[in-house]
Scaffold this motif. Structure first.
Motif, short mmCIF file in Angstrom:
data_model
loop_
_atom_site.label_atom_id
_atom_site.label_comp_id
_atom_site.label_asym_id
_atom_site.label_seq_id
_atom_site.Cartn_x
_atom_site.Cartn_y
_atom_site.Cartn_z
N THR A 276 38.86 47.76 42.66
CA THR A 276 40.13 47.35 42.05
C THR A 276 40.22 47.87 40.61
O THR A 276 41.32 48.07 40.09
CB THR A 276 40.28 45.81 42.05
N ALA A 277 39.06 48.10 39.98
CA ALA A 277 39.10 48.67 38.61
C ALA A 277 39.68 50.08 38.66
O ALA A 277 40.44 50.49 37.76
CB ALA A 277 37.69 48.69 38.01
N THR B 102 43.57 49.77 39.17
CA THR B 102 44.35 49.43 37.97
C THR B 102 44.34 50.60 36.98
O THR B 102 45.32 50.83 36.28
CB THR B 102 43.87 48.13 37.29
N ARG C 14 47.63 52.43 35.36
CA ARG C 14 47.87 52.69 33.91
C ARG C 14 48.08 54.18 33.68
O ARG C 14 48.90 54.60 32.86
CB ARG C 14 46.69 52.19 33.07
N ARG D 261 50.59 43.76 30.46
CA ARG D 261 49.48 42.86 30.10
C ARG D 261 48.52 43.59 29.14
O ARG D 261 47.97 42.98 28.23
CB ARG D 261 48.77 42.31 31.34
N GLY E 208 36.29 47.25 33.33
CA GLY E 208 36.74 48.32 34.23
C GLY E 208 36.86 49.62 33.46
O GLY E 208 36.01 49.96 32.62
N ASP F 43 30.81 44.03 31.59
CA ASP F 43 31.25 44.25 32.97
C ASP F 43 30.07 44.10 33.91
O ASP F 43 28.91 44.06 33.49
CB ASP F 43 31.89 45.64 33.14
N HIS F 44 30.41 44.01 35.18
CA HIS F 44 29.37 43.98 36.20
C HIS F 44 28.52 45.25 36.03
O HIS F 44 29.07 46.34 35.80
CB HIS F 44 30.03 43.97 37.58
N THR G 79 29.70 48.39 37.92
CA THR G 79 30.94 49.00 37.43
C THR G 79 30.69 49.69 36.09
O THR G 79 31.20 50.79 35.82
CB THR G 79 32.04 47.93 37.26
N ASP H 54 26.71 40.17 35.25
CA ASP H 54 27.38 39.70 36.47
C ASP H 54 27.75 38.24 36.20
O ASP H 54 26.88 37.38 36.12
CB ASP H 54 26.43 39.82 37.67
N PHE H 55 29.06 37.98 36.02
CA PHE H 55 29.51 36.63 35.64
C PHE H 55 29.03 35.56 36.62
O PHE H 55 28.88 34.41 36.25
CB PHE H 55 31.04 36.56 35.61
N GLU H 56 28.86 35.94 37.89
CA GLU H 56 28.51 34.93 38.90
C GLU H 56 27.04 34.53 38.85
O GLU H 56 26.69 33.48 39.38
CB GLU H 56 28.87 35.42 40.32
N VAL I 133 40.68 39.87 36.09
CA VAL I 133 39.32 39.51 36.52
C VAL I 133 39.23 38.11 37.12
O VAL I 133 38.57 37.93 38.16
CB VAL I 133 38.31 39.61 35.35
C1 LIG Z 1 40.75 44.61 38.75
S1 LIG Z 1 39.38 45.14 37.80
C2 LIG Z 1 40.08 44.98 36.17
C3 LIG Z 1 39.46 45.93 35.22
C4 LIG Z 1 40.13 46.02 33.85
N1 LIG Z 1 40.02 44.79 33.11
C5 LIG Z 1 41.56 46.44 33.99
O1 LIG Z 1 42.46 45.68 33.61
O2 LIG Z 1 41.79 47.56 34.47
C6 LIG Z 1 38.25 43.79 37.92
C7 LIG Z 1 37.05 43.89 36.99
O3 LIG Z 1 36.30 42.68 37.09
C8 LIG Z 1 34.94 43.01 37.14
N2 LIG Z 1 34.22 41.95 37.87
C9 LIG Z 1 34.52 41.44 39.08
N3 LIG Z 1 33.58 40.54 39.42
C10 LIG Z 1 32.69 40.50 38.40
C11 LIG Z 1 31.50 39.77 38.15
N4 LIG Z 1 31.03 38.89 39.05
N5 LIG Z 1 30.83 39.99 37.00
C12 LIG Z 1 31.30 40.88 36.08
N6 LIG Z 1 32.43 41.59 36.25
C13 LIG Z 1 33.11 41.40 37.40
C14 LIG Z 1 34.88 44.33 37.89
O4 LIG Z 1 33.67 45.01 37.66
C15 LIG Z 1 36.10 45.03 37.32
O5 LIG Z 1 35.78 45.75 36.17
#
Ligand SMILES: C[S@@+](CC[C@H](N)C(=O)[O-])C[C@H]1O[C@@H](n2cnc3c(N)ncnc32)[C@H](O)[C@@H]1O
Length: 284
Positions: free
Chosen positions: A9-10, A13, A17, A70, A95, A114-115, A118, A143-145, A171
């Motif tokens: 999804t990164a 998006t 952009r 945004r 991302g 970021d993860h 990624t 990794d936020f989780e 996110v």
């Molecule tokens: C839709 S992308 C958005 C990226 C960027 N902020 C943008 O607006 O283009 C989602 C982002 O959330 C990060 N993400 C998703 N789950 C994550 C996690 N558990 N820990 C860290 N980052 C996470 C992904 O690696 C990715 O960069």
């Protein structure tokens, strides 16, 4: 996210952009690095726009304008914070965001969280695109989780005792509620003033039948690539949570109003569950 894979999804998006920079539509957000980091030419971007039905063309355009709006809202918030003296910016779930590589303030440090998968992929893309890493940037893989933001940012020498602005775009819908609340608590505990910009989705139950159809298509798509939406809020829910955590100002905008505000037009009517973006501030 899929194990060992960067966020898809990164990339989506980032393409939006990038296409916003060249599409025939009003420009809300200008990002001279968007196309380079996406690693694609304007012609290839246009070729990806395969929609032929007017409804789908309109829906994609609205999504692109929201993603642009945004990002603009976030960067305007950063500019205000910097003008008021803040010198630390944290981009959470960065991302392919390019703010750090266009940062006009040499004395402002930027932390990209970021993860790890990624972030590693982004570093390869930056290298391939010949985009230099500024000295003001520090990467913080988290990794936020399953890892704490506190530990990740401490390792990156982020200063908890100085004000900061946090940007968290696209996110939280991919995270569990407990993880979101932990992160909000961490941000609320930063030295003041602290600002936090993020966007969120309403629960499906709030959507009109037409919105629900479009939303189901999108939800199925992100789930099919291993990044399902997990968390939803209403404006009242999230404002109450933020106020309980000590944020004293919440400036919440829904997508139609945000876009219309930048374009100087009347907002599109009829949507009951559009995406929202907000800026929460804790001043003391
Ligand atoms: C839709 S992308 C958005 C990226 C960027 N902020 C943008 O607006 O283009 C989602 C982002 O959330 C990060 N993400 C998703 N789950 C994550 C996690 N558990 N820990 C860290 N980052 C996470 C992904 O690696 C990715 O960069």
């Amino acid at each position: 996210m899929q194990l060992g894979q960067p966020s898809r999804t990164a990339l989506a998006t980032a393409y939006a952009r990038a296409y916003h920079q060249v599409a025939t539509e009003p420009r809300i957000f200008t990002d001279p690095l968007a196309i380079r980091i996406a690693g694609i030419t304007p012609d290839q971007l246009a070729d990806l726009e395969t929609a032929t039905l007017q409804d789908e063309i309109d829906m994609r355009r609205r999504r692109r304008l929201f993603l642009a709006a945004r990002a603009r809202f976030a960067e305007d918030t950063v500019a205000e914070a910097v003008a008021a003296g803040t010198r630390q910016v944290v981009i959470l779930g960065a991302g392919l965001d390019t703010f750090a590589y266009r940062n006009p303030h040499p004395d402002v440090r930027v932390f990209e969280v970021d993860h790890p998968d990624t972030q590693e992929w982004k570093r390869q893309r930056l290298d391939a695109a010949g985009i230099e890493l500024p000295a003001s940037l520090t990467f913080a893989p988290v990794d936020f989780e399953c890892q704490t933001l506190a530990a990740g940012l401490a390792a990156a020498e982020f200063d908890r005792s100085r004000p900061a602005v946090f940007v968290w775009l696209g996110v939280i819908m991919y995270l569990t509620r407990d993880t979101i609340l932990d992160t909000l608590r961490f941000v609320a505990g930063q030295a003041t003033p602290v600002r936090l910009v993020f966007d969120y989705l309403y629960p499906a139950s709030a959507a009109t039948p037409e919105e629900l159809d479009q939303r189901t298509v999108r939800a199925d798509l992100v789930a099919s690539i291993g990044e399902p939406w997990l968390s939803f809020f209403t404006a009242d829910d999230i404002a109450n949570i933020l106020r309980e955590m000590g944020f004293d100002r919440v400036d919440d905008r829904d997508a139609p109003n945000l876009i219309a505000g930048y374009l100087g037009i009347e907002p599109r009517q009829g949507s009951t569950a559009p995406p929202h973006v907000l800026c929460a501030t804790r001043t003391a």
